[in-house]
Write a protein that holds these residues in place. Structure first.
Motif, short mmCIF file in Angstrom:
data_model
loop_
_atom_site.label_atom_id
_atom_site.label_comp_id
_atom_site.label_asym_id
_atom_site.label_seq_id
_atom_site.Cartn_x
_atom_site.Cartn_y
_atom_site.Cartn_z
N PRO A 92 0.83 -1.21 0.00
CA PRO A 92 0.00 0.00 0.00
C PRO A 92 0.86 1.25 0.00
N ARG A 93 0.30 2.40 -0.42
CA ARG A 93 1.07 3.64 -0.37
C ARG A 93 1.08 4.19 1.06
N GLY A 94 2.03 5.06 1.33
CA GLY A 94 2.08 5.74 2.62
C GLY A 94 1.68 7.19 2.44
N GLU A 98 1.26 9.11 -4.18
CA GLU A 98 0.12 8.80 -5.04
C GLU A 98 0.17 7.30 -5.35
N ARG A 99 -0.96 6.75 -5.76
CA ARG A 99 -0.98 5.30 -6.01
C ARG A 99 -0.04 4.92 -7.16
N GLY A 100 0.09 5.86 -8.12
CA GLY A 100 0.96 5.60 -9.27
C GLY A 100 2.42 5.43 -8.86
N GLY A 131 -5.10 -4.63 -5.61
CA GLY A 131 -3.78 -4.08 -5.29
C GLY A 131 -3.44 -2.90 -6.19
N ASN A 132 -2.90 -1.85 -5.62
CA ASN A 132 -2.63 -0.61 -6.36
C ASN A 132 -1.29 -0.58 -7.07
N PRO A 133 -1.18 0.20 -8.16
CA PRO A 133 -2.24 0.93 -8.85
C PRO A 133 -3.12 -0.04 -9.64
N ARG A 158 -15.04 0.00 -7.23
CA ARG A 158 -16.30 -0.06 -6.46
C ARG A 158 -16.19 0.70 -5.14
N LEU A 159 -14.99 0.77 -4.59
CA LEU A 159 -14.84 1.52 -3.34
C LEU A 159 -15.13 3.00 -3.61
N ASP A 160 -14.61 3.53 -4.72
CA ASP A 160 -14.88 4.92 -5.09
C ASP A 160 -16.38 5.12 -5.33
N ASN A 162 -18.85 3.41 -4.02
CA ASN A 162 -19.55 3.39 -2.73
C ASN A 162 -19.32 4.70 -1.97
N ARG A 163 -18.09 5.21 -2.06
CA ARG A 163 -17.79 6.49 -1.39
C ARG A 163 -18.65 7.60 -1.98
N ALA A 164 -18.80 7.60 -3.30
CA ALA A 164 -19.60 8.64 -3.97
C ALA A 164 -21.06 8.55 -3.52
N ASN A 187 -9.52 6.32 -13.79
CA ASN A 187 -8.52 5.58 -13.01
C ASN A 187 -8.89 5.57 -11.53
N HIS A 188 -8.50 4.52 -10.80
CA HIS A 188 -8.62 4.53 -9.33
C HIS A 188 -7.45 5.36 -8.79
N SER A 189 -7.63 6.68 -8.87
CA SER A 189 -6.55 7.60 -8.49
C SER A 189 -7.21 8.95 -8.24
N ARG A 227 -10.31 10.41 -0.97
CA ARG A 227 -10.74 9.75 0.27
C ARG A 227 -9.68 8.76 0.76
N GLY A 228 -9.04 8.06 -0.18
CA GLY A 228 -8.01 7.09 0.22
C GLY A 228 -6.89 7.77 0.99
N ALA A 229 -6.46 8.95 0.51
CA ALA A 229 -5.39 9.69 1.18
C ALA A 229 -5.86 10.19 2.55
N ALA A 230 -7.12 10.62 2.63
CA ALA A 230 -7.65 11.12 3.92
C ALA A 230 -7.65 9.99 4.96
N ILE A 231 -7.95 8.78 4.51
CA ILE A 231 -7.98 7.64 5.44
C ILE A 231 -6.55 7.29 5.89
N ILE A 232 -5.62 7.34 4.95
CA ILE A 232 -4.21 7.06 5.32
C ILE A 232 -3.73 8.09 6.35
N GLU A 233 -4.09 9.34 6.11
CA GLU A 233 -3.70 10.43 7.02
C GLU A 233 -4.29 10.19 8.42
N ALA A 237 -2.79 4.08 8.07
CA ALA A 237 -2.75 2.88 7.21
C ALA A 237 -3.88 3.02 6.21
N SER A 238 -3.75 2.36 5.06
CA SER A 238 -4.76 2.57 4.02
C SER A 238 -6.03 1.80 4.36
N SER A 239 -7.10 2.21 3.71
CA SER A 239 -8.42 1.62 3.94
C SER A 239 -8.32 0.11 3.80
N ALA A 240 -8.98 -0.61 4.67
CA ALA A 240 -8.90 -2.07 4.59
C ALA A 240 -10.28 -2.70 4.64
C1 LMR Z 1 -8.11 3.62 -1.26
O1 LMR Z 1 -8.69 4.18 -2.17
O2 LMR Z 1 -8.44 3.74 -0.06
C2 LMR Z 1 -6.93 2.72 -1.59
O3 LMR Z 1 -6.65 2.76 -2.96
C3 LMR Z 1 -5.73 2.97 -0.76
C4 LMR Z 1 -5.03 4.24 -1.16
O4 LMR Z 1 -3.81 4.19 -1.41
O5 LMR Z 1 -5.68 5.28 -1.21
#
Ligand code: LMR
Ligand code: NAD
Length: 330
Positions: A92-94, A98-100, A131-133, A158-160, A162-164, A187-189, A227-233, A237-240
């Motif tokens: 996962p990213r820290g 960015e996921r890329g 698994g990203n990207p 699908r996570l994006d 559901n978030r929307a 893209n999932h980004s 949202r993924g970055a906000a959760i890591i922050e 740790a990234s969304s699980a």
């Molecule tokens: C997410 O969207 O929560 C995941 O892709 C993890 C991340 O790196 O953002």
């Protein structure tokens, strides 16, 4: 209960997403209470001991739908005869990434896994990449599996999606069940485009129901996309759990079909629809019937949406160029 179990492979099974995902699959969330599941779990060698502990916990749940569990570190053994492969295992990213940025570290995982699936998976295998990207990893796996039809590969947006739905539901104070036809494009980004212009709330156009272009552009789109970055922050740790839940939604709908009058977002191999270059794994609105997805056709795309879709697709093209340069495409 039917007698033939569906064989489901999960990679990265000892990781954070795995710890939520395996228990949902084992309890029947993908195929219902009458279909037994055989789990095939892949990990890297140093994580096998931790995975043994997870398997003890699976045993201890005494799930009626779990027929057996096999673990291993050899993709060809673990993927043998699998009907679904859920490719989660990747770094996962820290914070601040960015996921890329994971392309080089993670891309190398998906070429050998694509080759192994090509060799040993069941004829009807469906491959979902979490698994990203995720989009470009799916492209790598697909291009290394020439005997598996391209439409059997998908990446998770699908996570994006559901978030929307959740953000829109809060904004309008309506239950999530009132919201239909949400779409994530691209893209999932952070460039993804969550589209309210084709979504509906209680049968009404969602963008009209919101009636606030500024909220749509300055709050809704960036909140979903980042949202993924906000959760890591926040979590460190990234969304699980939410990623596992979205993976379940995605695979369940791919296997069992989408409800009448609705669609879901899946990143699938473009056939050129909506101007997305053929062969890129990009997110679209799709319906699923009899295990096969179709991109929803005929949606009108205005200039605002066109610009957003094009920007995300341009990023996917850059990622494709980068992995071509790394020699990861088959
Ligand atoms: C997410 O969207 O929560 C995941 O892709 C993890 C991340 O790196 O953002
Ligand atoms: P994690 O680090 O907790 O677990 C990853 C697991 O993968 C580890 O146990 C590791 O040993 C294993 N692994 C590494 N290389 C492997 C290989 N070659 N074969 C098999 N297993 C391997 O990470 P996590 O939180 O479970 O996240 C996993 C991936 O999912 C990350 O790339 C993360 O960014 C991504 N993710 C995607 C979405 C999405 O919506 N698409 C959402 C959340 C997370």
């Amino acid at each position: 209960m039917s007698t033939t179990p569906v064989k489901v492979a999960v990679t990265g099974a000892a990781g954070q997403i795995g710890y939520s995902l395996l228990f949902r699959i084992a309890s029947g969330s993908l195929f219902g209470p009458d279909t037994p599941v055989e789990l095939r779990l892949l990990e890297i060698t140093p994580a096998l001991k931790a995975l043994e502990g997870v398997v003890m916990e699976l045993d201890d749940c005494a799930f009626p739908t779990l027929s057996s569990v096999e673990i291993g570190d050899d993709p060809e053994q673990v993927f043998d005869g699998v009907n679904h492969a859920l490719l989660v295992g990747a770094r996962p990213r820290g914070p601040g990434m960015e996921r890329g940025d994971l392309l080089e570290a993670n891309g190398g995982i998906f070429a050998p896994q694509g080759k192994a699936l090509n060799k040993v998976a069941a004829d009807d295998v469906r491959v979902t990449v979490t698994g990203n990207p995720a989009n470009t990893n799916a492209l790598i796996a697909m291009s290394n599996a020439p005997d598996i039809p391209a439409e059997r590969f998908a990446a998770l947006t699908r996570l994006d999606h559901n978030r929307a739905i959740s953000q829109l539901s809060s904004k309008l104070s309506v239950p999530v069940t009132e919201i239909r036809k949400m779409t994530i494009w691209g893209n999932h980004s952070a460039t993804q485009y969550p589209d309210l212009f084709h979504a509906e709330v209680g049968g009404r156009n969602a963008a009209e129901a919101v009636g606030d272009q500024q909220w749509l552009e300055e709050t809704f789109i960036p909140t979903v996309a980042k949202r993924g970055a906000a959760i890591i922050e926040a979590r460190g740790a990234s969304s699980a759990a939410s990623a596992a839940s979205a993976t379940v939604d995605h695979v369940r709908d791919w296997a069992q079909g989408t409800p009448d009058g609705d669609w879901v977002s899946m990143s699938v191999c473009s056939d050129g629809s909506y101007g997305v270059p053929e062969g890129l794994i990009s997110s679209f609105p799709v319906t699923v019937s009899d295990g096969a997805w179709s991109i929803v056709q005929g949606l009108e795309i205005d200039d605002f949406s066109r610009g957003r879709i094009d920007a995300s697709v341009a990023e996917l093209e850059e990622e494709r160029t980068a992995v071509t340069g790394l020699g990861l495409l088959g």
